[in-house]
Design a protein around this motif. Sequence first.
Motif, mmCIF file in Angstrom:
data_model
loop_
_atom_site.group_PDB
_atom_site.id
_atom_site.type_symbol
_atom_site.label_atom_id
_atom_site.label_comp_id
_atom_site.label_asym_id
_atom_site.label_seq_id
_atom_site.Cartn_x
_atom_site.Cartn_y
_atom_site.Cartn_z
ATOM 1 N N ARG A 1 1.063 -1.101 -0.057
ATOM 2 C CA ARG A 1 0.045 -0.467 -0.232
ATOM 3 C C ARG A 1 1.165 1.158 0.342
ATOM 4 N NH1 ARG A 1 -2.574 -4.209 2.645
ATOM 5 N NH2 ARG A 1 -4.908 -3.916 2.679
ATOM 6 N N ILE B 1 -10.004 3.651 -0.055
ATOM 7 C CA ILE B 1 -10.854 3.073 1.025
ATOM 8 C C ILE B 1 -11.295 2.627 1.565
ATOM 9 C CG2 ILE B 1 -11.142 4.792 3.122
ATOM 10 C CD1 ILE B 1 -8.575 6.952 2.139
ATOM 11 N N GLU C 1 -11.067 -1.185 0.942
ATOM 12 C CA GLU C 1 -11.090 -1.516 1.603
ATOM 13 C C GLU C 1 -11.313 -1.556 3.280
ATOM 14 O OE1 GLU C 1 -6.584 -2.058 0.866
ATOM 15 O OE2 GLU C 1 -6.239 -0.948 1.538
ATOM 16 N N ARG C 2 -12.228 -0.481 3.214
ATOM 17 C CA ARG C 2 -13.136 -0.778 4.549
ATOM 18 C C ARG C 2 -13.178 -1.830 5.247
ATOM 19 N NH1 ARG C 2 -16.627 -1.121 1.511
ATOM 20 N NH2 ARG C 2 -18.911 -2.128 1.428
ATOM 21 N N ARG D 1 -4.928 -1.248 6.465
ATOM 22 C CA ARG D 1 -5.990 -0.058 5.830
ATOM 23 C C ARG D 1 -5.967 1.316 6.077
ATOM 24 N NH1 ARG D 1 -11.968 -1.312 8.658
ATOM 25 N NH2 ARG D 1 -11.399 -1.244 10.623
ATOM 26 N N TRP D 2 -4.638 1.743 7.258
ATOM 27 C CA TRP D 2 -5.312 3.306 7.623
ATOM 28 C C TRP D 2 -3.601 3.460 6.835
ATOM 29 C CZ3 TRP D 2 0.330 3.375 8.226
ATOM 30 C CH2 TRP D 2 1.149 2.909 8.528
ATOM 31 N N PHE E 1 -3.794 3.626 3.532
ATOM 32 C CA PHE E 1 -4.539 5.533 2.461
ATOM 33 C C PHE E 1 -5.242 6.446 2.987
ATOM 34 C CE2 PHE E 1 -4.029 1.304 -0.567
ATOM 35 C CZ PHE E 1 -3.400 1.922 -1.623
ATOM 36 N N PRO E 2 -5.677 6.505 4.081
ATOM 37 C CA PRO E 2 -6.354 7.929 4.860
ATOM 38 C C PRO E 2 -5.645 8.671 5.610
ATOM 39 C CG PRO E 2 -7.460 5.352 5.521
ATOM 40 C CD PRO E 2 -6.394 5.335 4.703
#
Length: 245
Positions: A149, A196, A199-200, A206-207, A209-210
């Motif tokens: 990612r 995001i 991938e929720r 998953r953190w 991209f945020p």
Amino acid sequence: MKASTNKIKRPRKIQFEKSGYYFIGLLVLVLLGFWPSYFSKYMDGTANFNMYFHFHAVMASLWVVILITQPILIRKKKLAIHRSIGKLSYIILPLFFISVILLKHYRIGGQITENLGASLWLQTKDVVIIGIMYSIAIRHRHNVQIHARAMIATGIVFIEPTLGRFIILTILPEPDFFLGLAITVAIMYALIVSLIFIERKQKSGRWVFPTLLILFIIFHYLIFFQISFPLWDAFAKWFALLPIT
């Protein structure tokens, strides 16, 4: 009586090993974005670029090539080559940063303008965000979910200067930097938000991209509102007067 079977829906997952094929599209964007101001000059014989332009073009191209080849090598199970190129990135990325710094310094030309500090945010954004994402990728190089990612995030940063130039120089009736940048930013945010959303439900990584989105929002706020402050202005003046180009 037939026993009913319940299919468990697995969270939708991004196939990172295919990202290299998508980044081939970035090469197309590079060609489209830099055609009017760079590549076309070689066609009509008007190319007179300084070595800083060429240095930057080579380093940026090498990084895009890494983003294309590394996932493909993973997909093809060429892990030894993948690791060797990964080590090569320790050299290429610092050289890319140096190329950004030298090119910006050359373009400033030692001129101290009123909005000099604010004008540095555009290049600072790219260097800082790529640097943070690459650091995350290296820190978690043994965690594929986070590493992949973060490396993809470094490639997303390249979309803005390439797509932005294409929109400003080719799509808009008249070149308009802030309008073109706004359109580009909207497209980029849509892309990141989509990632995001997809991938929720993922549990690992998953953190990333945020975090990328937050960094972009901070820098774009500084750029669009042309915000600066005394310490940053002093740094900008010091940088402009350095005898490095």
